[in-house]
Scaffold this motif. Structure first.
Motif, PDB file in Angstrom:
ATOM      1  N   ALA A  56      43.294  29.213  56.579  1.00  0.00           N
ATOM      2  CA  ALA A  56      44.546  29.733  56.012  1.00  0.00           C
ATOM      3  C   ALA A  56      44.282  30.467  54.700  1.00  0.00           C
ATOM      4  O   ALA A  56      44.846  31.539  54.458  1.00  0.00           O
ATOM      5  N   ARG A  57      43.425  29.922  53.864  1.00  0.00           N
ATOM      6  CA  ARG A  57      43.101  30.578  52.591  1.00  0.00           C
ATOM      7  C   ARG A  57      42.428  31.925  52.812  1.00  0.00           C
ATOM      8  O   ARG A  57      42.706  32.893  52.108  1.00  0.00           O
ATOM      9  N   ARG A  58      41.524  31.992  53.785  1.00  0.00           N
ATOM     10  CA  ARG A  58      40.859  33.263  54.077  1.00  0.00           C
ATOM     11  C   ARG A  58      41.852  34.271  54.640  1.00  0.00           C
ATOM     12  O   ARG A  58      41.768  35.465  54.325  1.00  0.00           O
ATOM     13  N   LEU A  90      48.116  29.778  63.042  1.00  0.00           N
ATOM     14  CA  LEU A  90      46.771  29.751  63.586  1.00  0.00           C
ATOM     15  C   LEU A  90      46.813  29.061  64.940  1.00  0.00           C
ATOM     16  O   LEU A  90      47.238  27.919  65.053  1.00  0.00           O
ATOM     17  N   VAL A  91      46.387  29.769  65.984  1.00  0.00           N
ATOM     18  CA  VAL A  91      46.402  29.234  67.346  1.00  0.00           C
ATOM     19  C   VAL A  91      45.053  28.626  67.699  1.00  0.00           C
ATOM     20  O   VAL A  91      44.977  27.537  68.259  1.00  0.00           O
ATOM     21  N   SER A  92      43.975  29.341  67.372  1.00  0.00           N
ATOM     22  CA  SER A  92      42.639  28.838  67.681  1.00  0.00           C
ATOM     23  C   SER A  92      41.608  29.561  66.834  1.00  0.00           C
ATOM     24  O   SER A  92      41.926  30.497  66.101  1.00  0.00           O
ATOM     25  N   LEU A  93      40.377  29.107  66.978  1.00  0.00           N
ATOM     26  CA  LEU A  93      39.259  29.703  66.275  1.00  0.00           C
ATOM     27  C   LEU A  93      38.158  29.916  67.308  1.00  0.00           C
ATOM     28  O   LEU A  93      37.762  28.977  67.994  1.00  0.00           O
ATOM     29  N   ALA A  94      37.690  31.150  67.455  1.00  0.00           N
ATOM     30  CA  ALA A  94      36.689  31.472  68.473  1.00  0.00           C
ATOM     31  C   ALA A  94      35.381  31.901  67.819  1.00  0.00           C
ATOM     32  O   ALA A  94      35.380  32.692  66.878  1.00  0.00           O
ATOM     33  N   LEU A 105      45.508  34.480  65.634  1.00  0.00           N
ATOM     34  CA  LEU A 105      46.762  34.268  64.914  1.00  0.00           C
ATOM     35  C   LEU A 105      47.913  34.737  65.781  1.00  0.00           C
ATOM     36  O   LEU A 105      47.801  35.736  66.489  1.00  0.00           O
ATOM     37  N   ARG A 106      49.027  34.033  65.696  1.00  0.00           N
ATOM     38  CA  ARG A 106      50.217  34.430  66.448  1.00  0.00           C
ATOM     39  C   ARG A 106      51.307  34.773  65.439  1.00  0.00           C
ATOM     40  O   ARG A 106      51.524  34.062  64.464  1.00  0.00           O
TER      41      ARG A 106
END
Length: 109
Positions: A56-58, A90-94, A105-106
């Motif tokens: 979130a900070r990034r 944030l939905v996911s991290l790939a 991100l959505r």
């Protein structure tokens, strides 16, 4: 802390820092850093909650960096009066390469 927020992430890696890549319509690709291991000499893996906060900070850093930049896609323009962090989830991290990750991100309705 939500379900799974205390789960340790990146348990099987010795890498302490990864790159976060954000590709946003109308802007050049942006890269920031996030920590996979804790500060303070313990070098333990971070929790899912701590990771989400770092991401979130990034994302906020990206939005702030792009606020004054002209966008080639006005539908995705960021900044005051346009898309802000409050509009995103944030939905996911790939993982996109060995040392680089990209958030999905959505846009909230």
């Amino acid at each position: 802390m939500g379900l799974g927020g205390g789960d340790l992430i990146f348990v099987d890696t010795t890498v302490s820092t990864f790159s976060l890549r954000i590709e946003w319509p109308g802007y050049r690709m942006w890269t920031g850093q996030f920590r996979a291991r804790s500060w303070g000499g313990t070098n333990e893996p971070v929790t899912r909650c701590h990771l989400a906060i770092q991401i979130a900070r990034r994302v906020i850093e990206f939005l702030e960096a792009m606020e004054g930049v002209e966008s080639t896609d006005m539908a995705w323009k960021v900044g005051r009066g346009h898309i802000t962090a409050r509009d995103l989830v944030l939905v996911s991290l790939a993982q996109v390469s060995r040392g680089s990750w990209q958030p999905l991100l959505r846009l909230l309705a």
